[in-house]
Design a protein around this motif. Structure first.
Motif, PDB file in Angstrom:
ATOM      1  N   TYR A   9     -50.305 -19.844 -77.634  1.00  0.00           N
ATOM      2  CA  TYR A   9     -49.617 -20.565 -76.550  1.00  0.00           C
ATOM      3  C   TYR A   9     -48.097 -20.520 -76.761  1.00  0.00           C
ATOM      4  O   TYR A   9     -47.337 -20.152 -75.856  1.00  0.00           O
ATOM      5  N   GLY A  10     -47.676 -20.875 -77.978  1.00  0.00           N
ATOM      6  CA  GLY A  10     -46.237 -20.919 -78.273  1.00  0.00           C
ATOM      7  C   GLY A  10     -45.587 -19.557 -78.124  1.00  0.00           C
ATOM      8  O   GLY A  10     -44.487 -19.434 -77.573  1.00  0.00           O
ATOM      9  N   ARG A  11     -46.275 -18.536 -78.618  1.00  0.00           N
ATOM     10  CA  ARG A  11     -45.700 -17.191 -78.547  1.00  0.00           C
ATOM     11  C   ARG A  11     -45.559 -16.723 -77.095  1.00  0.00           C
ATOM     12  O   ARG A  11     -44.552 -16.113 -76.723  1.00  0.00           O
ATOM     13  N   LYS A  12     -46.582 -17.025 -76.290  1.00  0.00           N
ATOM     14  CA  LYS A  12     -46.493 -16.619 -74.878  1.00  0.00           C
ATOM     15  C   LYS A  12     -45.357 -17.358 -74.175  1.00  0.00           C
ATOM     16  O   LYS A  12     -44.597 -16.773 -73.399  1.00  0.00           O
ATOM     17  N   LEU A  13     -45.270 -18.646 -74.475  1.00  0.00           N
ATOM     18  CA  LEU A  13     -44.195 -19.437 -73.878  1.00  0.00           C
ATOM     19  C   LEU A  13     -42.828 -18.882 -74.284  1.00  0.00           C
ATOM     20  O   LEU A  13     -41.915 -18.758 -73.456  1.00  0.00           O
ATOM     21  N   LYS A  26     -50.138 -17.729 -67.199  1.00  0.00           N
ATOM     22  CA  LYS A  26     -51.537 -18.003 -66.860  1.00  0.00           C
ATOM     23  C   LYS A  26     -52.404 -17.955 -68.127  1.00  0.00           C
ATOM     24  O   LYS A  26     -53.225 -18.842 -68.380  1.00  0.00           O
ATOM     25  N   GLU A  27     -52.161 -16.914 -68.940  1.00  0.00           N
ATOM     26  CA  GLU A  27     -52.908 -16.802 -70.199  1.00  0.00           C
ATOM     27  C   GLU A  27     -52.623 -17.982 -71.122  1.00  0.00           C
ATOM     28  O   GLU A  27     -53.519 -18.456 -71.820  1.00  0.00           O
ATOM     29  N   SER A  28     -51.370 -18.430 -71.112  1.00  0.00           N
ATOM     30  CA  SER A  28     -51.005 -19.512 -72.029  1.00  0.00           C
ATOM     31  C   SER A  28     -51.757 -20.797 -71.689  1.00  0.00           C
ATOM     32  O   SER A  28     -52.061 -21.600 -72.564  1.00  0.00           O
ATOM     33  N   ARG A  29     -52.069 -20.990 -70.416  1.00  0.00           N
ATOM     34  CA  ARG A  29     -52.835 -22.189 -70.031  1.00  0.00           C
ATOM     35  C   ARG A  29     -54.217 -22.174 -70.674  1.00  0.00           C
ATOM     36  O   ARG A  29     -54.742 -23.217 -71.073  1.00  0.00           O
ATOM     37  N   SER A  30     -54.801 -20.967 -70.763  1.00  0.00           N
ATOM     38  CA  SER A  30     -56.153 -20.929 -71.323  1.00  0.00           C
ATOM     39  C   SER A  30     -56.139 -21.231 -72.827  1.00  0.00           C
ATOM     40  O   SER A  30     -57.143 -21.669 -73.386  1.00  0.00           O
ATOM     41  N   ASP A  31     -54.975 -21.024 -73.484  1.00  0.00           N
ATOM     42  CA  ASP A  31     -54.877 -21.399 -74.900  1.00  0.00           C
ATOM     43  C   ASP A  31     -54.984 -22.914 -75.083  1.00  0.00           C
ATOM     44  O   ASP A  31     -55.315 -23.389 -76.169  1.00  0.00           O
ATOM     45  N   LEU A  32     -54.668 -23.647 -74.008  1.00  0.00           N
ATOM     46  CA  LEU A  32     -54.618 -25.117 -74.139  1.00  0.00           C
ATOM     47  C   LEU A  32     -55.994 -25.768 -73.965  1.00  0.00           C
ATOM     48  O   LEU A  32     -56.122 -26.983 -74.153  1.00  0.00           O
ATOM     49  N   ILE A  33     -57.001 -24.953 -73.627  1.00  0.00           N
ATOM     50  CA  ILE A  33     -58.340 -25.510 -73.372  1.00  0.00           C
ATOM     51  C   ILE A  33     -58.875 -26.276 -74.584  1.00  0.00           C
ATOM     52  O   ILE A  33     -59.586 -27.270 -74.442  1.00  0.00           O
ATOM     53  N   CYS A  34     -58.485 -25.828 -75.791  1.00  0.00           N
ATOM     54  CA  CYS A  34     -58.991 -26.459 -77.020  1.00  0.00           C
ATOM     55  C   CYS A  34     -58.478 -27.883 -77.229  1.00  0.00           C
ATOM     56  O   CYS A  34     -58.972 -28.599 -78.104  1.00  0.00           O
ATOM     57  N   LEU A  35     -57.471 -28.290 -76.476  1.00  0.00           N
ATOM     58  CA  LEU A  35     -56.850 -29.600 -76.715  1.00  0.00           C
ATOM     59  C   LEU A  35     -57.569 -30.707 -75.954  1.00  0.00           C
ATOM     60  O   LEU A  35     -58.085 -30.481 -74.852  1.00  0.00           O
ATOM     61  N   PRO A  36     -57.603 -31.923 -76.528  1.00  0.00           N
ATOM     62  CA  PRO A  36     -58.131 -33.063 -75.773  1.00  0.00           C
ATOM     63  C   PRO A  36     -57.217 -33.380 -74.580  1.00  0.00           C
ATOM     64  O   PRO A  36     -56.036 -33.031 -74.593  1.00  0.00           O
ATOM     65  N   GLU A  37     -57.790 -34.032 -73.578  1.00  0.00           N
ATOM     66  CA  GLU A  37     -56.969 -34.396 -72.417  1.00  0.00           C
ATOM     67  C   GLU A  37     -56.151 -35.642 -72.735  1.00  0.00           C
ATOM     68  O   GLU A  37     -56.712 -36.688 -73.052  1.00  0.00           O
ATOM     69  N   ASN A  38     -54.865 -35.521 -72.677  1.00  0.00           N
ATOM     70  CA  ASN A  38     -53.989 -36.689 -72.840  1.00  0.00           C
ATOM     71  C   ASN A  38     -52.602 -36.328 -72.299  1.00  0.00           C
ATOM     72  O   ASN A  38     -52.392 -35.199 -71.832  1.00  0.00           O
ATOM     73  N   SER A  39     -51.680 -37.277 -72.401  1.00  0.00           N
ATOM     74  CA  SER A  39     -50.397 -37.054 -71.736  1.00  0.00           C
ATOM     75  C   SER A  39     -49.609 -35.915 -72.385  1.00  0.00           C
ATOM     76  O   SER A  39     -48.854 -35.209 -71.706  1.00  0.00           O
ATOM     77  N   SER A  40     -49.778 -35.712 -73.692  1.00  0.00           N
ATOM     78  CA  SER A  40     -49.049 -34.614 -74.337  1.00  0.00           C
ATOM     79  C   SER A  40     -49.611 -33.266 -73.919  1.00  0.00           C
ATOM     80  O   SER A  40     -48.855 -32.312 -73.667  1.00  0.00           O
ATOM     81  N   THR A  41     -50.946 -33.178 -73.864  1.00  0.00           N
ATOM     82  CA  THR A  41     -51.561 -31.929 -73.389  1.00  0.00           C
ATOM     83  C   THR A  41     -51.083 -31.636 -71.972  1.00  0.00           C
ATOM     84  O   THR A  41     -50.746 -30.493 -71.627  1.00  0.00           O
ATOM     85  N   GLU A  42     -51.039 -32.697 -71.164  1.00  0.00           N
ATOM     86  CA  GLU A  42     -50.550 -32.546 -69.792  1.00  0.00           C
ATOM     87  C   GLU A  42     -49.104 -32.009 -69.792  1.00  0.00           C
ATOM     88  O   GLU A  42     -48.768 -31.120 -69.006  1.00  0.00           O
TER      89      GLU A  42
END
Lengths: 335, 335
Positions: free
Chosen positions: B208-212, B301-317
Motif C-alpha cells: 500500500y505504502g509503496r503504491k501510494l 485502485k490496487e492500493s485499496r485492495s491492500d487495505l482489505i486486511c485492516l479492521p474497519e475503523n476511522s484510521s483505516t477509513e
C-alpha cells in the motif's frame, strides 16, 4: 624536498603485517559490498571502495580483537562498516574541497561531478549503517551511527570556523575529536565490546583510539604545512587556503606579538597568494611546529597507558607499535 | 492560472485531522532532535526540521498504527525517524537542484552554501539512523537504513538517466520506487511490524505504502509540468530543465511519430529555452498526461485492495481517504 633523499617516514606502512590475513578479510568484505547496490549503482561503489586506503580503522578493530582473543567474523565486519563510513566521508570531503585526486586516483567529484558524489556518499553512509545491523546488536548500530554523525558534526564546526583567527586550541581539539577521533575510538572500543571485554577495557580502548585519531589528524594537519606532496600521495597546502587553521598555525598565532598577528591576519585572511613554504619556515623557526608535535607526543604517551589493560601478545605489541610509528611520523614533521 | 480562481486541489491538506494529536507528538519529537547535536550545529538542524512539511510519511505510520490498535510511542518515533530521512534527502536535493526556496523558506544551500548543506544532510542521515536504534530492534534499524539507501540509489539512477530519451516506462517506475516509494512503504510496513501485525498484513501495508509513494511521485512529476508555482509553494518546471524525464513526457515520446520524436529531442536535449507551457499543452493534447494520470489511478485502485486486511475503523477509513485524495490531485492535473 627531493623524495629520493627524504628521511621522512612514508605516510603509509602502519605496522600491521602480522594481522594481514584478517585485514585481507576486511578488504574482501569491503569489495563485496558494491554487489549489494542496485546494478546501476554498483560500479560507482566498486570504484570508491576499491581505491585501497590505509585501512587504519579496520586495523584498529582487528588488532584490538587480536589483543583480546581470536578475531571473529563480526569484528571483521565491524572493521568493514567503519571503513565504509570513512570512505563515504572522504567522497564528500573531496567534493567540498574540490580535490581532483586521492591516493593517485581521480576523486568521485572529478570523475562524475558533484551531484553523483553527494548521492554516492549518501548511499555509502546508509549502506554502512545497514551493514552494521547485520551484527545483530542495537548497541553497536547506535554507536556506529553516532560516530558517523560525529564525523559530520566535526566537519560542520570546522567549516564554520574557517578563517576564524579566534579559534582556540581547545576548540581545535574539540573539532578534530569529532571529525577524526570518534571513528578511531569506535574502531577500538566496539571491537572490545564484541570481544565481551570488561567495560573498563572498552573504555580504555575507546580512549586509546580517540587519542590515536587525534594525533593522526594533528599529524595530517602538520603534514599539510610541511609535507612533500609526492611523498604524501595527495595535494597538500590546501588547509590554509581553505581557511582551516591547523595546530601549528594556532600556536603561531598564540605566540605572535600584536604586529606579527597583524601580519598573520593579512596572510591568512586576505588570501594573498600564500608562500606556504615561508609560513612553514616561520612556524618552525618560532617553535610553533614543535609545540604542536609536542602536544601530539603527550597524547601518544597517554595512549600507551590505555593499553595497560590488555594481555601481552603480538597484537597488543602492534598497538604499541602504532603509537611509536605515529611518534616517528610526528618527528618527521620537524625539519 | 490565477490561484484565486483555481479549481485544483491544494497540494497540502491530506485528510489527517483526526490523528492530529499523534502527529503533534511526531512534530514535537522532530523539533526536539536539534538538541541532540553539538551546540555549534543545533541551530542549523532546528531550522531544517522546523520548516513544517506535509509530514506524509509519519502520517502513514500513525494511521497504520491507529488502524491496527493504539498508537504507541515507538510508532511515533518511527514516524519521526522516517521524516528526518526525508528532510535529509531534501537538503541534498535542493543543493543538487540549486533550489533557492522550499515551502516558502530559503533552502540550506541558499542560506549557508553547498559545503554546509552536504554536511547537514549527512548529519541528519546519521542521526536518523541513530534515532532508529532507540526502537531497540535490529530489524527496524536495518529496514530504515535500507529504505534510506534506496532513496539515494533512486536519485543516483535518476541522475544517470537525465536527458536519456531511451528511458523506458518500467525504468521510470523502478527509479521512483527507489526514490520515493521505498520510504512510503517502510512508513506503513514498519508501523504494522511494531503493531505486531501478521506478516501478511505487514506485506500488504508495505505494498500500500509503496503504491501510494509511487503515485505521489507520479503526481509530483505531472505537477511539475502543469502546476501553478504559487499554488504548489515551490519552483516548478525544473524537472525537464534538469533533464528529468517525467511520466507524461515518456508517454509523449512513446506515442510520437519519428518526426515528432525529432522535435521532442531538440526541445529536450538541446536545452533550447523551453516554453514548458506549450510542451504541457502538447502532452495534454496528445493524451500523454491522461495516460500518466490513468496509470496513477490504476495503482491507487490496487492500493485499496491492500487495505482489505485492516479492521474497519476511522484510521483505516483515513488510509482510504488518502487514496481518494491522491486521486483528486491526479485529476487536478488534467485541465
Amino acid at each position: 624536498m627531493n623524495t629520493e633523499t627524504s628521511q621522512k617516514p612514508a605516510t603509509t606502512g602502519f605496522p600491521f603485517d602480522h594481522i594481514r590475513p584478517h585485514l585481507d578479510q576486511v578488504e574482501s568484505l569491503i569489495l563485496e559490498q558494491a554487489r549489494e547496490f542496485d546494478p546501476g549503482v554498483e560500479n560507482y561503489i566498486a570504484y570508491l571502495c576499491g581505491s585501497s586506503g590505509k585501512r587504519i580503522r579496520p586495523s584498529l578493530t582487528v588488532l584490538t580483537a587480536g589483543a583480546l582473543g581470536e578475531v571473529s567474523a563480526d569484528q571483521v565486519k565491524l572493521g568493514c562498516v567503519l571503513e565504509l563510513i570513512h570512505i563515504a566521508s572522504l567522497v564528500h570531503d573531496d567534493l567540498m574541497d574540490g580535490a581532483n585526486t586521492r591516493r593517485g586516483l581521480a576523486t568521485a567529484s572529478a570523475k562524475w561531478g558533484d551531484t553523483l558524489s553527494v548521492l554516492l556518499g549518501d548511499s555509502l553512509f546508509s549502506h554502512s549503517l545497514m551493514l552494521a545491523t547485520e551484527l545483530n546488536d542495537v548497541h553497536l548500530s547506535r554507536e556506529v551511527a553516532k560516530a558517523s554523525r560525529e564525523v559530520c558534526e566535526g566537519e560542520i564546526l570546522q567549516t564554520q570556523r574557517r578563517f576564524d583567527l579566534t579559534l582556540s586550541i581547545p576548540e581545535y581539539f574539540h573539532i578534530i575529536e569529532l571529525k577524526t577521533a570518534a571513528l578511531f575510538g569506535a574502531s577500538a572500543e566496539l571491537s572490545a565490546y564484541l570481544a565481551k571485554a570488561p567495560e573498563s577495557t572498552q573504555a580504555a580502548m575507546r580512549s586509546y583510539g580517540r587519542k590515536l585519531g587525534t594525533v593522526y589528524q594533528l599529524y595530517d594537519d602538520c603534514l599539510d604545512l610541511v609535507g612533500d606532496p609526492d611523498e604524501a600521495g595527495k595535494t597538500l597546502r590546501t588547509d590554509l587556503e581553505k581557511g582551516k587553521l591547523t595546530l601549528p598555525i594556532l600556536h603561531l598565532i598564540r605566540s605572535a606579538s600584536p604586529a606579527q598577528r597583524d601580519k598573520l591576519g593579512r596572510i591568512l585572511l586576505e588570501r594573498e597568494p600564500l608562500d606556504l613554504g615561508i609560513l612553514a619556515g616561520i612556524a618552525d623557526y618560532e617553535g610553533a611546529l614543535e609545540a604542536a608535535v609536542k602536544q601530539g607526543h603527550e597524547l601518544l604517551k597517554e595512549s600507551r597507558s590505555d593499553l595497560i589493560c590488555l594481555p601481552e601478545n603480538s597484537s597488543t605489541e602492534a598497538l604499541h607499535d602504532i603509537v611509536s610509528y605515529l611518534g616517528g611520523l610526528l618527528d618527521g614533521c620537524l625539519r
